[in-house]
Design an enzyme around this catalytic site. Sequence first.
Site, PDB file in Angstrom:
ATOM      1  CG  ASP A   4      -1.483  -1.196   1.416  1.00  0.00           C
ATOM      2  OD1 ASP A   4      -2.262  -1.939   0.267  1.00  0.00           O
ATOM      3  OD2 ASP A   4      -1.758  -1.764   2.769  1.00  0.00           O
ATOM      4  CD  GLU A  53      -8.788  -2.958  -1.002  1.00  0.00           C
ATOM      5  OE1 GLU A  53      -9.461  -3.068   0.279  1.00  0.00           O
ATOM      6  OE2 GLU A  53      -7.740  -3.781  -0.964  1.00  0.00           O
TER       7      GLU A  53
END
Length: 320
Positions: free
Chosen positions: A17, A197
């Site tokens: 991420d 997401e």
Amino acid sequence: MSTNREYSNPLVEQRADPWVYKHTDGYYYFTASVPEYDRIEVRRAATIEGLREATPVVVWRKYETGPLSANIWAPELHYIDGKWYIYFAAARTTETKEGLFDHRMFVLENESANPLEGEWVEKGQMKTAWESFALDATSFEHKGVRYYVWAQKDPEIEGNSNLYISAMANGWTLTGPQTMIATPEYPWEIIGFRVNEGAAVLKRSGKIFMSFSASATDYNYCMGLLTADEDSDLLDAASWIKHPEPVFKTSEENGQYGPGHNSFTVDENGEDVLIYHARNYKEITGDPLYDPNRHTRAQRLHWNEDGTPDFGVPVKDGGK
């Protein structure tokens, strides 16, 4: 077409991420999920490649109990109104499990000029319309308005997370309506989990492009793209058009699996760079979330003649 050997990948190992932000001070700032999911680190360097060896500074650690005690995920570092903010998601631990998947979004603030210094103050939970699973917040400014985009579970909608947008009153408070702008609908978005997401925003050629990630975090993980006109009402769901196919996905040929949860930055010449994580193997033992080898990678982002981004394919591991 470029060979995309501008960077030696992986750029930073075992960092998922990834978020890279080039500040007005000329430094590149980097934060990401660490494999232990127990802290937030920030590092900086004068170049993107320099982030590899830059010393990480731990700016916050999880609590032993309570809502900030497990699965610290996907921090992002933003500079808003002269202060630094970190958006992140956290869950709670229990006696029987390391962490429930009951994530909520939280905010840290730092008034220091250098976010590796000074004090990070907890500004609390980012409140949305529901108390439900929420994560992967990002923020961007457009025409004088600051926006917040995040993923959340709507209790009334089947699936794991949709993408939402809201205007912000300040760096830690939403204001006005929140609008769902994407929900998993295509086959490539619903493998393993029904997930949208990890949004990231890029503005160019009169358009606002928003990448996002979909499906489970194994080799099925991939990236999609939303597009809005820069003059449209960004709080109107109809302004956002989803590309029907993934724009960035596993490359068996290049040995890159499950690329996603990206950010955008620019190189020293102002050219766009795609930052993302991927694994270099397909088969995973156990839960993919607890496999630590999602490595941060970087490659040039190219542009099509019609002004849309050309993500290409994840490049092979190796040197420049």
